[in-house]
Design an enzyme around this catalytic site. Structure first.
Site, PDB file in Angstrom:
ATOM      1  N   ARG A 197      32.074 -35.170  16.752  1.00 61.14           N
ATOM      2  CA  ARG A 197      32.220 -34.368  16.943  1.00 61.14           C
ATOM      3  C   ARG A 197      32.506 -34.481  18.465  1.00 61.14           C
ATOM      4  NH1 ARG A 197      30.010 -29.065  18.405  1.00 61.14           N
ATOM      5  NH2 ARG A 197      31.217 -27.479  18.211  1.00 61.14           N
ATOM      6  N   HIS A 234      35.514 -24.644  16.762  1.00 61.75           N
ATOM      7  CA  HIS A 234      35.080 -24.491  15.659  1.00 61.75           C
ATOM      8  C   HIS A 234      35.664 -25.401  14.395  1.00 61.75           C
ATOM      9  CE1 HIS A 234      31.279 -21.740  17.123  1.00 61.75           C
ATOM     10  NE2 HIS A 234      30.295 -23.346  17.171  1.00 61.75           N
ATOM     11  N   ARG A 286      25.237 -17.411  25.550  1.00 58.53           N
ATOM     12  CA  ARG A 286      26.815 -17.190  26.090  1.00 58.53           C
ATOM     13  C   ARG A 286      26.896 -15.871  25.604  1.00 58.53           C
ATOM     14  NH1 ARG A 286      30.149 -22.154  23.491  1.00 58.53           N
ATOM     15  NH2 ARG A 286      27.898 -22.613  22.483  1.00 58.53           N
TER      16      ARG A 286
END
Length: 396
Positions: A92, A180, A240
């Protein structure tokens, strides 16, 4: 038996899954697990496809233990427990920039291009690429494949990716990318299986974990999303801040005298649920807390999900389905219920018992919007792409 290893490397954890190379079929899981607490006292646990423990190991705190050391130990554990015929590793990679949307074979030029994107994803990209380099040193003959979290969103209409900055900056790559994407690609694939005719129609998928975002999909294609130029944008997350007035950043720099690095640390690591609650970034801890600040952090998390879901419904021109996924989305019925309650105006109505059970469909029979829980599986999606590129490799 030939094997594909899928890696998702972070700053303090390394998730992995090992699959049998599928030939013409879909990959089948052999083992999965993670190494947690990297940098403190790392803990490895690996399980087989049935969930039984294959290997477990703990390391004491030691400054000489690096990500590469742990990855080498992981490869040895896998080879000892499952097999030693590793032929490919899929990774990823959070940011692919403007040039990389489809999964790609890793080579030196690609690695250099991805290194240049580290400032756009400082929490993720450096660790993603460190795992790639480690595998190159430890298993140089193994094919490596980069799968990009930004790739799924490359089909968005140009208006959805434009930032209202001078055009020259946009031409240099300052645009909304979205993230994502590997998770959303998996959700889109599952929706097409459930609903072959429309792929779920006009869908908002909510990837709610320590990192959180929403994606508007029409027929399984990304139309709009809440994360933008970086993975800092959009929803309130674990640490965040999510969407923030740019003037707040100027204030911190000009009036508070903070350095750019200090602001970066504040926005990425000290904000979100942790910053508002003052105690934790973990939704489980916040839901179990009775402090007003914890309650306010949860309220803000839900408020922003509903607020931005309304904007995505506008991008879609309506809403047919809503999907909850990832750690919070899959496991927190209270959050699902509170989000659904704020979306009643869109025709969302939950079946309370189905929601508490975590059923696959949790909407009430009379709901105008079908609400689902679909557990995401990014590693399986990476395995699919890695297997596809393996088939394209020239045979010796």
């Amino acid at each position: 038996m030939a094997e594909i290893l899928c890696l998702n490397a972070g700053s303090s954890s390394l998730k992995f899954a090992l699959y049998a190379e599928p030939g013409t079929d879909e990959p089948s899981l052999l083992a999965s697990g993670k190494i947690e607490n990297i940098g403190l006292e790392p803990h490895l646990i690996a399980r087989d496809a049935k969930g039984d423990v294959l290997a477990e190991r703990r390391w004491t705190k030691d400054g000489t233990i690096t990500h590469e050391t742990l990855l080498e130990d992981l490869l040895r554990e896998i080879e000892a427990s499952v097999g030693d015929d590793l032929i490919a590793v899929g990774h990823r990679i959070v940011h692919g920039g403007t040039d990389y949307s489809a999964p790609a074979r890793v080579d030196a030029p690609l690695l250099a291009a991805l290194e240049a994107l580290c400032p756009l994803a400082p929490l993720h990209q450096p660790h993603n690429l460190a795992a790639v380099r480690a595998v190159s040193r430890l298993r140089p003959a193994v094919l490596q494949v980069a799968c990009f979290d930004t790739g799924f969103h490359h089909v968005q209409p140009p208006i959805a990716t434009r930032l209202a900055l001078p055009r020259a900056l946009g031409e240099e790559g300052m645009r909304r990318y979205g993230f994502h994407g590997i998770s959303y690609e998996y959700i889109a694939r599952q929706l097409r299986s459930i609903d072959p005719d429309t792929g779920g129609g006009r869908t908002i998928a909510a990837h709610l974990g320590n990192g959180a975002s929403l994606c508007a999909m029409a027929g399984g294609r990304s139309i709009d999303t809440t994360m933008g130029f970086t993975a800092l944008d959009g929803l309130v997350m674990g640490t965040r801040c999510g969407a923030l007035d740019p003037g707040a950043v100027l204030y911190l720099l000009q009036q508070r005298g903070m350095t750019a690095r200090e602001v970066e640390h504040l926005l990425y690591s000290e904000s979100g649920l942790l910053g508002v609650s003052g105690t934790s970034s973990d939704m489980r801890a916040l839901l179990g807390s009775e402090t007003p600040a914890a309650g306010e952090a949860i309220d803000l998390f839900v408020w922003q999900i509903a607020r931005q879901a309304g904007a995505l419904a506008s991008s879609l021109g309506g809403l047919d389905s809503f999907v909850f996924t990832a750690g919070i989305g899959e496991n927190a019925p209270e959050i699902r219920a509170r989000v659904a309650d704020r979306l009643r105006w869109l025709g969302v109505a939950l079946d309370t018992d189905a929601n508490l059970r975590g059923a696959s469909v949790i909407s009430a029979p009379f709901s105008r919007v079908t609400v689902r829980i679909i557990p995401t599986d990014e590693e399986w999606m990476i395995a699919i792409h890695t297997a596809d590129l393996l088939r394209e490799e020239p045979k010796p």
